[in-house]
Design an enzyme around this catalytic site. Structure first.
Site, PDB file in Angstrom:
ATOM      1  CG  HIS A 472      -4.685 -17.339  23.909  1.00  0.00           C
ATOM      2  ND1 HIS A 472      -4.925 -17.084  25.237  1.00  0.00           N
ATOM      3  CD2 HIS A 472      -5.717 -18.110  23.485  1.00  0.00           C
ATOM      4  CE1 HIS A 472      -6.036 -17.687  25.612  1.00  0.00           C
ATOM      5  NE2 HIS A 472      -6.543 -18.328  24.564  1.00  0.00           N
TER       6      HIS A 472
HETATM    7  C1  FAD Z   1      -7.248 -25.459  20.879  1.00  0.00           C
HETATM    8  C2  FAD Z   1      -7.504 -23.972  20.839  1.00  0.00           C
HETATM    9  C3  FAD Z   1      -8.294 -23.380  21.816  1.00  0.00           C
HETATM   10  C4  FAD Z   1      -8.545 -22.009  21.790  1.00  0.00           C
HETATM   11  N1  FAD Z   1      -9.453 -21.482  22.656  1.00  0.00           N
HETATM   12  C5  FAD Z   1      -9.868 -20.211  22.477  1.00  0.00           C
HETATM   13  C6  FAD Z   1     -10.979 -19.702  23.183  1.00  0.00           C
HETATM   14  O1  FAD Z   1     -11.633 -20.414  23.962  1.00  0.00           O
HETATM   15  N2  FAD Z   1     -11.338 -18.411  22.971  1.00  0.00           N
HETATM   16  C7  FAD Z   1     -10.656 -17.604  22.106  1.00  0.00           C
HETATM   17  O2  FAD Z   1     -10.990 -16.420  21.988  1.00  0.00           O
HETATM   18  N3  FAD Z   1      -9.601 -18.075  21.422  1.00  0.00           N
HETATM   19  C8  FAD Z   1      -9.223 -19.358  21.546  1.00  0.00           C
HETATM   20  N4  FAD Z   1      -8.227 -19.863  20.768  1.00  0.00           N
HETATM   21  C9  FAD Z   1      -7.507 -18.941  19.873  1.00  0.00           C
HETATM   22  C10 FAD Z   1      -8.316 -18.451  18.680  1.00  0.00           C
HETATM   23  O3  FAD Z   1      -9.201 -19.430  18.215  1.00  0.00           O
HETATM   24  C11 FAD Z   1      -7.334 -18.022  17.589  1.00  0.00           C
HETATM   25  O4  FAD Z   1      -6.457 -17.057  18.131  1.00  0.00           O
HETATM   26  C12 FAD Z   1      -8.014 -17.411  16.384  1.00  0.00           C
HETATM   27  O5  FAD Z   1      -8.978 -18.303  15.871  1.00  0.00           O
HETATM   28  C13 FAD Z   1      -6.958 -17.094  15.324  1.00  0.00           C
HETATM   29  O6  FAD Z   1      -7.576 -16.654  14.150  1.00  0.00           O
HETATM   30  P1  FAD Z   1      -6.721 -16.470  12.825  1.00  0.00           P
HETATM   31  O7  FAD Z   1      -7.644 -15.987  11.781  1.00  0.00           O
HETATM   32  O8  FAD Z   1      -5.519 -15.657  13.137  1.00  0.00           O
HETATM   33  O9  FAD Z   1      -6.156 -17.912  12.470  1.00  0.00           O
HETATM   34  P2  FAD Z   1      -6.943 -19.274  12.233  1.00  0.00           P
HETATM   35  O10 FAD Z   1      -8.336 -19.176  12.737  1.00  0.00           O
HETATM   36  O11 FAD Z   1      -6.088 -20.356  12.775  1.00  0.00           O
HETATM   37  O12 FAD Z   1      -7.070 -19.372  10.654  1.00  0.00           O
HETATM   38  C14 FAD Z   1      -6.008 -19.630   9.776  1.00  0.00           C
HETATM   39  C15 FAD Z   1      -6.571 -20.424   8.616  1.00  0.00           C
HETATM   40  O13 FAD Z   1      -5.631 -20.419   7.551  1.00  0.00           O
HETATM   41  C16 FAD Z   1      -5.550 -21.719   7.006  1.00  0.00           C
HETATM   42  N5  FAD Z   1      -4.220 -21.849   6.388  1.00  0.00           N
HETATM   43  C17 FAD Z   1      -3.029 -21.750   7.001  1.00  0.00           C
HETATM   44  N6  FAD Z   1      -2.025 -21.946   6.114  1.00  0.00           N
HETATM   45  C18 FAD Z   1      -2.613 -22.148   4.913  1.00  0.00           C
HETATM   46  C19 FAD Z   1      -2.101 -22.407   3.618  1.00  0.00           C
HETATM   47  N7  FAD Z   1      -0.777 -22.506   3.386  1.00  0.00           N
HETATM   48  N8  FAD Z   1      -2.977 -22.565   2.592  1.00  0.00           N
HETATM   49  C20 FAD Z   1      -4.317 -22.461   2.815  1.00  0.00           C
HETATM   50  N9  FAD Z   1      -4.858 -22.250   4.034  1.00  0.00           N
HETATM   51  C21 FAD Z   1      -4.000 -22.084   5.070  1.00  0.00           C
HETATM   52  C22 FAD Z   1      -5.715 -22.616   8.233  1.00  0.00           C
HETATM   53  O14 FAD Z   1      -6.022 -23.940   7.883  1.00  0.00           O
HETATM   54  C23 FAD Z   1      -6.808 -21.888   8.981  1.00  0.00           C
HETATM   55  O15 FAD Z   1      -8.083 -22.284   8.543  1.00  0.00           O
HETATM   56  C24 FAD Z   1      -7.946 -21.211  20.777  1.00  0.00           C
HETATM   57  C25 FAD Z   1      -7.154 -21.807  19.793  1.00  0.00           C
HETATM   58  C26 FAD Z   1      -6.938 -23.175  19.806  1.00  0.00           C
HETATM   59  C27 FAD Z   1      -6.113 -23.796  18.718  1.00  0.00           C
END
Ligand code: FAD
Length: 549
Positions: A472
């Site tokens: 997280h």
């Molecule tokens: C193993 C795991 C288990 C988890 N379990 C839970 C759970 O059970 N419940 C829950 O609520 N949360 C959980 N989380 C946390 C939650 O999923 C994340 O906090 C949330 O998805 C984050 O969203 P975000 O949009 O900030 O980033 P992300 O969803 O990580 O999205 C970022 C995106 O940007 C893309 N990206 C990054 N850099 C670049 C670049 N330079 N060029 C192009 N694309 C790029 C990435 O590939 C990715 O697709 C978990 C996370 C993980 C990894």
């Protein structure tokens, strides 16, 4: 050069919601750039596939953190989704919003419109809750299906009775008025399949003519004209690929996640001048808060050996697994439809006066070295415990000017004294829960940390030895007023001092919340979509006067 109204970097939890909302107007063009592939791999969709995608580099950035002062010299693994849906495509599917107080604190830090009454309408608008829930708090018409774990398990039931025997009440909805209590978890699962942000929001939007989703598009930097972001540069196919530039006539929106968003800002010359200059990057805009303030939940796992009953450890072996595979194929139920954790317990450590500061989860299974990813062979059950609102903060800093080199991730787990006290209290409660009378017929002995561990110092040493991330991370591009030198974005999520650029993802959280981050990240993206379009916010929800846990 191609021009779109909005260019979104990253198709994760935030990017998927934004794409859906911003493209509602057919006259608005949206381009989404995703470094990873399409989300076609079957393990993404099969709930138990979590354990496979956990290490699968084709859909996972698979980062390593730096060893910290309290990680016993260990570098803790940090998976992150790298596919459509981002981390919501590889996460543990738990749906948990956090407490009223979390968001009220964000507002008290100077962020107008981010109190719980303001953000609750967005949580409701996003979800299609199936099951129990008070209409004040729960939504029924959104795209994101939220169900409750439907696997009834003897050990889970005994664990919940054990909690009740210790005075922790059952709570029918920890995403309702009160978080405290014990219950089966709520999940983003529909008909035995993962409901990622991509499935709920990106794929429906991608059917629209005005949406352009590009995979294998690794963004290397944001293009500026003066202080205005005007586009981005990416490499088609990743490292060594063809360089492509796209322009944004309205805005560039950075949704790369907590580790990659600050990395991309720094690579683009936005950040601490000392850091940028040390890597030969020209300073476009000095903003010392970029990458600073990283927080995460740190969790040791207390494991007991089990007798007189089968646990998941044995059920996934040999012929049992075939039976479970058949069950999933025919009914979409059973072992393969499970999430890595099944029961949730929120409670007080007694170390802070604030509302429930501990989260504990129960699983009738155990992992090798206490790290999710590889189950043990012998019967086991696990209580994972963590501090909900840690004080310790770390950072994300580029290691070099190479956009393909993972940034330095230093979370500084447990460096704050309060965090150490609360983590010890959590482990002690985990032990009491496992030793409760209702679990006694199945409890054999404590495997980790083991009965020799008794004093606070010994518990802390065990936490240091085996604690791990709960995945997280947040807070590396924090939202706050311009007069705070840690703030990166304002309360409209615009980068301070620049034009045409917002950060919209878990990085903007000013302070970590009492929850997993997927629900709140989608909420903040939904709210951002209204801010970007200049749409009026939905009416704030009228909540009871007294703050509730
Ligand atoms: C193993 C795991 C288990 C988890 N379990 C839970 C759970 O059970 N419940 C829950 O609520 N949360 C959980 N989380 C946390 C939650 O999923 C994340 O906090 C949330 O998805 C984050 O969203 P975000 O949009 O900030 O980033 P992300 O969803 O990580 O999205 C970022 C995106 O940007 C893309 N990206 C990054 N850099 C670049 C670049 N330079 N060029 C192009 N694309 C790029 C990435 O590939 C990715 O697709 C978990 C996370 C993980 C990894």
């Amino acid at each position: 050069m191609e021009t779109f109204d909005y260019v979104i970097i990253g198709s994760g939890s935030a990017g998927s919601v934004l794409t859906n909302r911003l493209s509602e107007d057919a006259n608005t063009t949206v381009c989404v750039l995703e470094a990873g592939p399409r989300d076609w791999h079957p393990y993404i969709h099969l709930p138990a596939g979590f354990i496979k995608t956990f290490h699968m580099k084709s859909v996972n950035w698979a980062y390593q953190q730096e060893p910290g002062p309290y990680t016993g010299g260990r570098s803790i693994y940090a998976p992150r989704g790298k596919t459509l849906g981002g981390s919501s495509s590889i996460n543990g599917h738990i749906y948990n919003r956090g407490q009223r107080q979390d968001f009220d604190t964000w507002a008290q830090m100077g962020n107008r419109g981010w109190g719980y009454a303001d953000v609750l309408p967005y949580f409701k608008r996003l979800e299609r809750r199936v099951g129990e829930g008070d209409e004040t708090y729960r939504g029924r018409d959104g795209n994101l299906t939220v169900t409750t774990m439907d696997w009834k398990d003897t050990l889970c039931e005994a664990f919940m009775e054990g909690a009740v025997s210790l005075g922790i009440p059952k709570n029918p909805d920890y995403n309702g008025a009160v978080q405290e209590g014990v219950s089966y978890c709520q999940r983003t699962i529909q008909n035995g399949l993962r409901m990622s942000a991509a499935k709920a929001f990106l794929h429906p939007a991608n059917k629209r003519q005005n949406v352009h989703v590009r995979t294998h598009a690794h963004v290397t930097n944001i293009i500026f004209e003066g202080k205005r972001a005007v586009g981005v540069r990416y490499l088609k196919g990743g490292r060594g690929g063809e360089p492509v530039e796209v322009r944004a006539s309205k805005e560039v929106i950075l949704s790369g996640g907590t580790y990659n968003s600050p990395q991309l800002l720094q690579l683009s010359g936005v950040g601490s001048p000392e850091l940028l200059q040390s890597h030969g990057i020209e300073v476009r805009h000095a903003l010392p808060g970029v990458g600073e303030g990283l927080q995460d939940h740190y969790a040791p796992r207390t494991v007991a050996r089990v007798k007189n009953i089968r646990t998941i450890n044995e059920l996934r072996q040999g012929w049992h697994l075939w039976v479970e595979a058949m069950k999933w194929a025919t009914t979409r139920r059973g072992l393969l439809s499970l999430s890595p954790t099944m029961v949730y317990c929120f409670w007080h450590s007694g170390e802070t006066a604030e509302s429930s500061d501990l989260q504990l989860t129960f699983t009738p299974a155990s992992y090798k070295e206490g790290v999710q990813g590889t189950l043990e062979d012998e019967p086991g059950m696990t209580v994972t415990s963590w501090q909900q609102r840690p004080e310790s903060r770390g950072y994300v800093r580029i290691r070099s000017s190479d956009p393909f080199q993972q940034p330095i991730i230093q979370t500084n787990y447990l460096t704050d004294e309060l965090d150490r006290r609360v983590i010890v209290a959590g482990m002690k409660l985990a032990r009491r829960l496992l030793k409760s009378a209702p679990l006694a017929p199945y409890y054999d002995y404590e495997d980790f940390p083991g009965p020799k561990v008794q004093s606070n110092e010994e518990f802390l040493a065990a936490a240091t030895q085996r604690g791990t991330t709960t995945f997280h991370p947040g807070c590396t591009c924090r939202m706050g007023p311009a007069n705070n030198n840690w703030a990166v974005v304002d309360d409209q999520l615009r980068v301070h001092g620049l034009q045409g650029l917002r950060v919209v993802d878990a990085a903007i959280m000013p302070r970590l919340i009492s929850a997993h981050l997927n629900a709140s990240t989608m909420m903040l993206a939904d709210k951002a979509s209204d801010l970007i379009r200049g749409k009026a916010a939905p009416e704030a929800v009228k909540l009871p006067e007294v703050a509730v846990a």
